[in-house]
Design a protein around this motif. Sequence first.
Motif, mmCIF file in Angstrom:
data_model
loop_
_atom_site.group_PDB
_atom_site.id
_atom_site.type_symbol
_atom_site.label_atom_id
_atom_site.label_comp_id
_atom_site.label_asym_id
_atom_site.label_seq_id
_atom_site.Cartn_x
_atom_site.Cartn_y
_atom_site.Cartn_z
ATOM 1 N N LEU A 27 -33.736 83.186 56.573
ATOM 2 C CA LEU A 27 -33.032 81.705 56.511
ATOM 3 C C LEU A 27 -32.971 81.390 55.200
ATOM 4 C CD1 LEU A 27 -32.363 79.797 58.618
ATOM 5 C CD2 LEU A 27 -34.404 78.627 58.404
ATOM 6 N N ILE A 28 -33.955 81.321 54.338
ATOM 7 C CA ILE A 28 -34.042 81.077 53.002
ATOM 8 C C ILE A 28 -32.932 81.460 52.141
ATOM 9 C CG2 ILE A 28 -35.416 80.239 50.854
ATOM 10 C CD1 ILE A 28 -36.079 78.802 53.180
ATOM 11 N N LEU A 29 -32.885 83.028 52.450
ATOM 12 C CA LEU A 29 -32.083 83.862 51.883
ATOM 13 C C LEU A 29 -30.517 83.356 52.082
ATOM 14 C CD1 LEU A 29 -33.013 87.369 52.330
ATOM 15 C CD2 LEU A 29 -32.865 86.438 50.140
ATOM 16 N N SER A 30 -30.169 83.279 53.399
ATOM 17 C CA SER A 30 -29.037 82.850 53.752
ATOM 18 C C SER A 30 -28.663 81.471 53.039
ATOM 19 C CB SER A 30 -28.725 83.169 55.080
ATOM 20 O OG SER A 30 -29.727 82.517 55.860
ATOM 21 N N VAL A 31 -29.428 80.513 53.346
ATOM 22 C CA VAL A 31 -29.070 78.987 52.757
ATOM 23 C C VAL A 31 -28.636 79.294 51.166
ATOM 24 C CG1 VAL A 31 -29.991 77.000 52.508
ATOM 25 C CG2 VAL A 31 -30.284 77.952 54.446
ATOM 26 N N LEU A 32 -29.715 79.774 50.534
ATOM 27 C CA LEU A 32 -29.232 80.086 48.954
ATOM 28 C C LEU A 32 -28.012 80.668 48.741
ATOM 29 C CD1 LEU A 32 -30.788 79.140 46.487
ATOM 30 C CD2 LEU A 32 -32.206 78.822 48.460
ATOM 31 N N TRP A 33 -27.868 81.744 49.557
ATOM 32 C CA TRP A 33 -26.569 82.542 49.254
ATOM 33 C C TRP A 33 -25.446 81.835 49.538
ATOM 34 C CZ3 TRP A 33 -29.551 86.952 48.271
ATOM 35 C CH2 TRP A 33 -28.887 87.904 47.514
ATOM 36 N N LEU A 34 -25.468 81.015 50.524
ATOM 37 C CA LEU A 34 -24.181 80.243 50.759
ATOM 38 C C LEU A 34 -24.085 79.084 49.965
ATOM 39 C CD1 LEU A 34 -22.179 79.486 52.935
ATOM 40 C CD2 LEU A 34 -23.576 77.938 54.201
ATOM 41 N N LEU A 35 -25.057 78.465 49.276
ATOM 42 C CA LEU A 35 -24.795 77.380 48.340
ATOM 43 C C LEU A 35 -24.373 78.245 46.856
ATOM 44 C CD1 LEU A 35 -28.230 75.181 48.526
ATOM 45 C CD2 LEU A 35 -25.982 74.972 49.288
ATOM 46 N N ALA A 36 -24.990 79.600 46.612
ATOM 47 C CA ALA A 36 -24.457 80.016 45.449
ATOM 48 C C ALA A 36 -23.170 80.445 45.622
ATOM 49 C CB ALA A 36 -25.391 81.121 45.069
ATOM 50 N N THR A 37 -22.618 80.774 46.794
ATOM 51 C CA THR A 37 -21.231 81.607 46.823
ATOM 52 C C THR A 37 -20.321 80.421 46.784
ATOM 53 O OG1 THR A 37 -22.171 83.204 48.403
ATOM 54 C CG2 THR A 37 -19.706 82.938 48.193
#
Lengths: 686, 491
Positions: free
Chosen positions: B89-99
């Motif tokens: 979950l944390i991975l995907s949230v951070l990845w979304l923000l970074a993308t």
Amino acid sequence: MEHAAHSPELVNSVLPAIAMLLPLLGGLAVLVVGDRRERLRNLLAVVFSAAAFVCCAAMFPAVMVRGSSLTVTMNILFGDFQLTVDSLGLIFALAASLVWLMSTIYACNYIQHEERRTRYHAFSLFTEAATLGVFLASDYFVLFVFFELMGLLAYALVIHNQTYEARKAGVKYIYMTVYGGLSLLFGILLFVSYARSLGFGAQPGSAFLTSSICFLVSGFMIGGFGVKAGMVPLHVWLPLAHPAAPSPASALLSGIIIKAGAYGFIRVIGTFHSGAAGAGGALLRHGKEAAEQVPVYMHNLHALGWVIIWLGILTMVVGMVLALVQDNVKRLLAYSSISQMGYILIGLGIGAYLGAEGAIGLAAGIYHIMNHAFFKSLLFLGVGAVYYATHQLDMTKLGGLWRKMPYTTAFTCIAGLGAMGITIFNGFASKTLLHHAILESLIPGGPWLRAVDIIFLVSAGGTICYIAKLLNLTFFGHHRGDNIHEIKEVPRPMLAAMGLLAAGVLFLGLFPGIVMRNLIVPVLGLFAGLDPESVHHLAGLHFYTGSNIVALLPPLAVGIAFFLVMTRWDLFRLRLPQTAGIDFYYSKAEVGFLRLCFRGSRRYAELRAKYWPMAKTTGEYLYDWWQTLVKDYRRFRRAALGRIGTIPMDVSGLAMYVRARQFTGDIAYGVFVIAIVIAALTLTLL
Amino acid sequence: MSKVVHSFLPVIIISVPWLAIVGALLWGSKHPRAAKAVYVGCTAATFLLITTLYPRALDGVVSVQHIVEVAPKISLSFRIDTIGFYFALILSVLWLLATVYSLGYIHTRETRYYCFTAVNLSFCLGVAFAANMFTLFIFYELMSLFTYPLIIHEETEIARRAGLKYLVYTISAGAVLLAALIMQYYYGGTLSFLGHGTLNLEAVGKPVLLIIFSVYMLGFGVKACIMPLHGWVPDAHPAAPSPASALLSGVILKVGAFGIIRVVFDVFGIKLLGDLGVALPMLWVASFTIIVGSIFAITQTDLKRRLAYSSVAQVSYIILGLFLLSPDGATGGLLQIAHHAFMKGTLFLCAGVIIHETGKRDIREMNGIGSKLPITMLAFSVAALGMMGTPLTCGFITKWELGLGSIQAHRPYFIAVLLLSALLNAVYFLPIIYIAFFKGDPMEKLLKHETSRTMLVPVIIGAAFVVILGVSVTVRGLPYSLIKVFLKTVF
């Protein structure tokens, strides 16, 4: 009224949360309105401030008269974030919200001449919310959360002017607040571990109450609270921060925020007393006969009280001495705050030292907190009014203002007389009480505490001297500046705020009996370890007796003596050397620490480069090696083209190249790397 | 034992980011905006698919999916337990923000960047969902390799050197990790994660277990930047473009820590680690990293280098929490994954905004930048206050839990490490806030030119999460509750 061993009943009420949230909402409203509509913004600030005060006043009947505690649980953080108002918290909250209201009214006019007005009002209200949270907290965790927030939010007030002086003050303030907060956090975590509870009362039988670990724990907590309270040697931020802030903010800082530190001290003392709550106060009814059966926590509290008394004395004396030699009015008042906090700490220390008989010490400390809140904030507001009119803070350039600014003079003099402890004004009641407490402590204390009495006398004299100097040089005599004709009285809202505080000073001074019975004695009921008889005695104490008024004369004499001596030998202009202050050594330590960090990392880099060529990562070394090979080869190729005429693409050409290049070191390294890899593989396949 | 459910979701979730490659092939050159929509879309889809697993994770139900058996007891299979879900979950949230942030930041070699970013997400999720050490190792190595293009994205000399250093460190660590894997398989018999330790003290013997443990720590420690294996971090994180730095510091370091988590809980188990006596040395190593990392951070003037050293120090909170071997300590360490991800992610994204708008990388040149970029620097201040452990931010919650954990583990002196770290954090973060807001000219308010929305929104969301995670800790569905569900199975 049976107040000892009386545990307040808990009543659920949303009032504490409202009282804490109203200034927060006010701050947000101020930010929203912004600079576009100044009058609306000022009105909002005053209204929300007043609403917070009304809310605190609304809690008065339930908490002070009926003796119950109002509690509310908020579902934030760990879900059990509780605000509980007992009598101690309420009197602090009342004083805080009243002083904040006066300061906000005053600031509406004062800040008009400054920049970033919205930021000032917003952060003033946010800080009020955090401060009320501190006083309304139900356990040490909530206390810590609000304490930290209060310290950080007040930074915006300290640094408001953004001058060089304000920035230097802000830097020192923020670091000391953060360090104090860390010390407090350490203390609270240890407290959780040893008292097995987060609340203000420790679990009966826990290590905190029964072993001497309580000294370590309270030491850290006192370190944290002491920074905020301006206790020497942690006071170094105060003389910079309070003058640098705008005057209404200085009134708040000196009047209320440093009291939050003293509040912490009182809670720590209360935690020791909570050991008696479990015992049901049984042993207390025996009074003095139970001296042999003193429980461990009372014994420890006795020792702690002794330490607090001496820290208080140090604070009182250092503050007084440095206040005497100041020219800047606000710096003088800042050192005066330090000195008065010393008085308060002495009172609280005696309250702790005397254990079961400590009611009078605690009462003296708490009463002086109330008094100081009123007269010190009024002093700052008065001095601010002087600055508003003359733009001058140097006393040597002021004087003769009583004709042009009669009301300001009157109110400031009322506050000054209160600070001096003159009869009728509020300082008299608390200093008399404190003096009585010191005399009480002489009985168990012996010769050491006789010294306390003398030091107290001298300090009281010194206080009278510097306040007199302040009032005289600022308001009376003839004007030493150049623009006496442009000076006029300050606007009415500022006068109204000052007037109300002056009325408070007079009320606290003229009716000490009412104050004691209705405000102080209910608070003492929270300390389960106190002897109920001594608490009763306090309720019926007469302040305006002949002996008390006569006892005013020695300090007055000492004060006059101080004044004469210092004027005669021009000691008012004495400048103490830098090395006399502890700040000098703090700065050295800080610089030394930073230098250590830098030198450490540089040394590490040097050592790495010098002694560990292999520590350069394989990649870097390979990269460099490859680059040198490539450069060498290219150079050789260019040279060879010149000599031979064709590019040597064959083995003999490469052989010539190999012979030309010094490979020894590189080959050794390659062998080493291969050896490591083989060793790793062998180890793996073990 | 927790309930086990078969599910196709792991493979689906891991495959969704590969749609970015499809988008790049179809529209990368001719219609870059469509391609970017695909990139953001597949990252968002991954996040949404992961959130569908919320009910199962909160109930402690494990989803498994078996792909193929490679050798006896070694298979490629997935297993989403609560801690894997939390990490994913944390991975995907951070990845979304970074993308989303990259849309505004990355303007050169976009296709390469977005493709490798998306594929990297896929591999990181593979690590989170791995059911045994073999699967974890495969995805771990792939992820390490595919992070290289992100580091050398700018293709300057500095970036190349940093990338090479990173590769050497990571590939050597990979070799070491393979050794550890082989040893575990040989002595333990299984590589699977079963929710409890699989190594046996009596059967294997203490010396061998210590060797296996040390080799695992060396292998994962490079990614988790335990000193002295942290050398790649201070070069790689500043060299990478800011969204990639945010991902590196925020989540990819945590992948190494996640490996250590699997080692602690699923290979050895708490009890065995206590018996082996490795807790105290690891605590000392973590404390050393925390203190010395912070001290190095004080000496840096380049903003991103300062943040990189700060990451080195903060990731060791996780190690500290784990090796306290107590429930609250483990809670604090596992919370740090989410909390530091948001805090450091926000900080790096703000640093990227500063570099993008003003070109300044050095702190000494950033006077009064708060007037120019008020919202960005406000978010920076919130995140920095979080790092210092201000109440009402998530950093305070971590410190409080770790403090309670130290007490529970009967090692109260490690609280001093935490507090010293907070103090050092204050020393290197407060000057930045001060320089940004209080050192400039008030007239510079006229120069206000906040950055574009694509970069501002992730920054604001990151800072908002710093506060939300600090205020509403016990809300069901937030990290604290997920960790509590997981730790119920452990303690």
